[in-house]
Enzyme design. Structure first.
Site, PDB file in Angstrom:
ATOM      1  N   GLY A  34       3.739  14.259  -1.144  1.00  0.00           N
ATOM      2  CA  GLY A  34       2.816  13.739  -2.138  1.00  0.00           C
ATOM      3  C   GLY A  34       2.044  12.571  -1.563  1.00  0.00           C
ATOM      4  O   GLY A  34       2.545  11.862  -0.683  1.00  0.00           O
ATOM      5  N   GLN A  51      -3.271   5.177  -1.503  1.00  0.00           N
ATOM      6  CA  GLN A  51      -2.567   5.137  -0.215  1.00  0.00           C
ATOM      7  C   GLN A  51      -3.490   5.396   0.977  1.00  0.00           C
ATOM      8  O   GLN A  51      -3.099   5.150   2.118  1.00  0.00           O
ATOM      9  CB  GLN A  51      -1.427   6.160  -0.195  1.00  0.00           C
ATOM     10  CG  GLN A  51      -0.287   5.792  -1.131  1.00  0.00           C
ATOM     11  CD  GLN A  51       0.825   6.810  -1.028  1.00  0.00           C
ATOM     12  OE1 GLN A  51       0.762   7.875  -1.625  1.00  0.00           O
ATOM     13  NE2 GLN A  51       1.848   6.510  -0.247  1.00  0.00           N
ATOM     14  N   CYS A  93       8.559   6.778   0.529  1.00  0.00           N
ATOM     15  CA  CYS A  93       7.120   6.724   0.270  1.00  0.00           C
ATOM     16  C   CYS A  93       6.419   6.619   1.616  1.00  0.00           C
ATOM     17  O   CYS A  93       6.890   5.900   2.498  1.00  0.00           O
ATOM     18  CB  CYS A  93       6.827   5.491  -0.595  1.00  0.00           C
ATOM     19  SG  CYS A  93       5.084   5.244  -0.939  1.00  0.00           S
ATOM     20  N   LEU A  94       5.297   7.327   1.757  1.00  0.00           N
ATOM     21  CA  LEU A  94       4.577   7.284   3.026  1.00  0.00           C
ATOM     22  C   LEU A  94       4.034   5.882   3.324  1.00  0.00           C
ATOM     23  O   LEU A  94       3.725   5.581   4.467  1.00  0.00           O
ATOM     24  CB  LEU A  94       3.422   8.306   3.022  1.00  0.00           C
ATOM     25  CG  LEU A  94       3.860   9.780   3.036  1.00  0.00           C
ATOM     26  CD1 LEU A  94       2.645  10.692   2.915  1.00  0.00           C
ATOM     27  CD2 LEU A  94       4.644  10.104   4.309  1.00  0.00           C
ATOM     28  N   HIS A 113       6.309   9.699  -9.166  1.00  0.00           N
ATOM     29  CA  HIS A 113       6.077   8.731  -8.086  1.00  0.00           C
ATOM     30  C   HIS A 113       4.580   8.583  -7.793  1.00  0.00           C
ATOM     31  O   HIS A 113       4.069   7.466  -7.655  1.00  0.00           O
ATOM     32  CB  HIS A 113       6.845   9.194  -6.834  1.00  0.00           C
ATOM     33  CG  HIS A 113       6.652   8.343  -5.622  1.00  0.00           C
ATOM     34  ND1 HIS A 113       7.666   7.591  -5.056  1.00  0.00           N
ATOM     35  CD2 HIS A 113       5.567   8.115  -4.845  1.00  0.00           C
ATOM     36  CE1 HIS A 113       7.193   6.948  -3.998  1.00  0.00           C
ATOM     37  NE2 HIS A 113       5.921   7.251  -3.842  1.00  0.00           N
ATOM     38  N   GLU A 114       3.880   9.714  -7.718  1.00  0.00           N
ATOM     39  CA  GLU A 114       2.443   9.660  -7.372  1.00  0.00           C
ATOM     40  C   GLU A 114       1.620   9.054  -8.505  1.00  0.00           C
ATOM     41  O   GLU A 114       0.699   8.274  -8.254  1.00  0.00           O
ATOM     42  CB  GLU A 114       1.916  11.052  -7.002  1.00  0.00           C
ATOM     43  CG  GLU A 114       2.576  11.699  -5.796  1.00  0.00           C
ATOM     44  CD  GLU A 114       2.704  10.781  -4.589  1.00  0.00           C
ATOM     45  OE1 GLU A 114       1.830   9.932  -4.372  1.00  0.00           O
ATOM     46  OE2 GLU A 114       3.707  10.904  -3.862  1.00  0.00           O
ATOM     47  N   HIS A 130       1.706   5.396  -8.408  1.00  0.00           N
ATOM     48  CA  HIS A 130       0.790   4.785  -7.435  1.00  0.00           C
ATOM     49  C   HIS A 130      -0.556   4.447  -8.080  1.00  0.00           C
ATOM     50  O   HIS A 130      -1.173   3.432  -7.757  1.00  0.00           O
ATOM     51  CB  HIS A 130       0.528   5.735  -6.264  1.00  0.00           C
ATOM     52  CG  HIS A 130       1.513   5.613  -5.137  1.00  0.00           C
ATOM     53  ND1 HIS A 130       1.668   4.452  -4.405  1.00  0.00           N
ATOM     54  CD2 HIS A 130       2.384   6.502  -4.601  1.00  0.00           C
ATOM     55  CE1 HIS A 130       2.592   4.639  -3.463  1.00  0.00           C
ATOM     56  NE2 HIS A 130       3.051   5.875  -3.569  1.00  0.00           N
TER      57      HIS A 130
HETATM   58 NI    NI Z   1       4.512   6.764  -2.407  1.00  0.00          NI
END
Ligand code: NI
Length: 168
Positions: A46, A51, A91-92, A133-134, A137
């Protein structure tokens, strides 16, 4: 498609509430396709527009190991959720860090697709976790916000050290 640079924790864009998308134009379509490429290459399941430095309400998700089920969600929202469960997530924007987060096990999410149609997605378990989660963000909320103080402080301290070492 272009691979975009993923912003790491500490970048102010991750703490800015993203703005709604009013028109799905070529720019939005390109952003979505670039974000999918960026997510797959990371690799991740995701990715939210903030991000990659774009403060708009768009995220891409694909929890299929064969990378064949991409979902592009524009102006997404959680309509309903049931049964809270705790599971580990990362998380990325926090490479190498993980924590246990309590979220709904089942959700119904609403979103606009690239075709402009408003639709609903029913999700549970892993997919439900990723969608929550997304969407977080887009509201400037990060997974570390759910962790106990000691755990969040420990992650922040380690990231500070990495930043000093030029490793972040
Ligand atoms: Ni994330």
């Amino acid at each position: 498609m272009t691979k975009l640079k993923i912003k790491k924790y500490g970048d102010p864009v991750l703490r800015k509430r993203a703005e709604a998308i009013s028109e799905i134009n070529e720019g939005i379509k390109k952003l979505a396709s670039d974000m999918l490429e960026t997510m797959y290459s990371a690799p991740g399941v995701g990715l939210a527009a903030p991000q990659v430095g774009v403060s708009l309400r768009l995220c891409v998700i694909d929890v299929d190991p064969n990378k064949k089920s991409p979902v592009v969600m524009i102006n997404p929202e959680i309509i309903s959720g049931e049964n809270k469960i705790t599971a580990e997530e990362g998380c990325l924007s926090f490479p190498g860090f993980y924590g246990n987060v309590n979220r709904f096990e089942k959700i119904i999410a609403g979103y606009t697709g690239l075709n402009g149609n408003r639709q609903e997605m029913k999700a549970q378990n892993f997919l439900a976790k990723v969608v929550q989660h997304e969407i977080d963000h887009l509201d400037a909320k990060l997974f570390i916000d759910y962790l106990p103080d000691w755990k969040r402080n420990s992650i922040e301290k380690k990231i500070k050290r990495k930043k000093k070492a030029g490793d972040w």
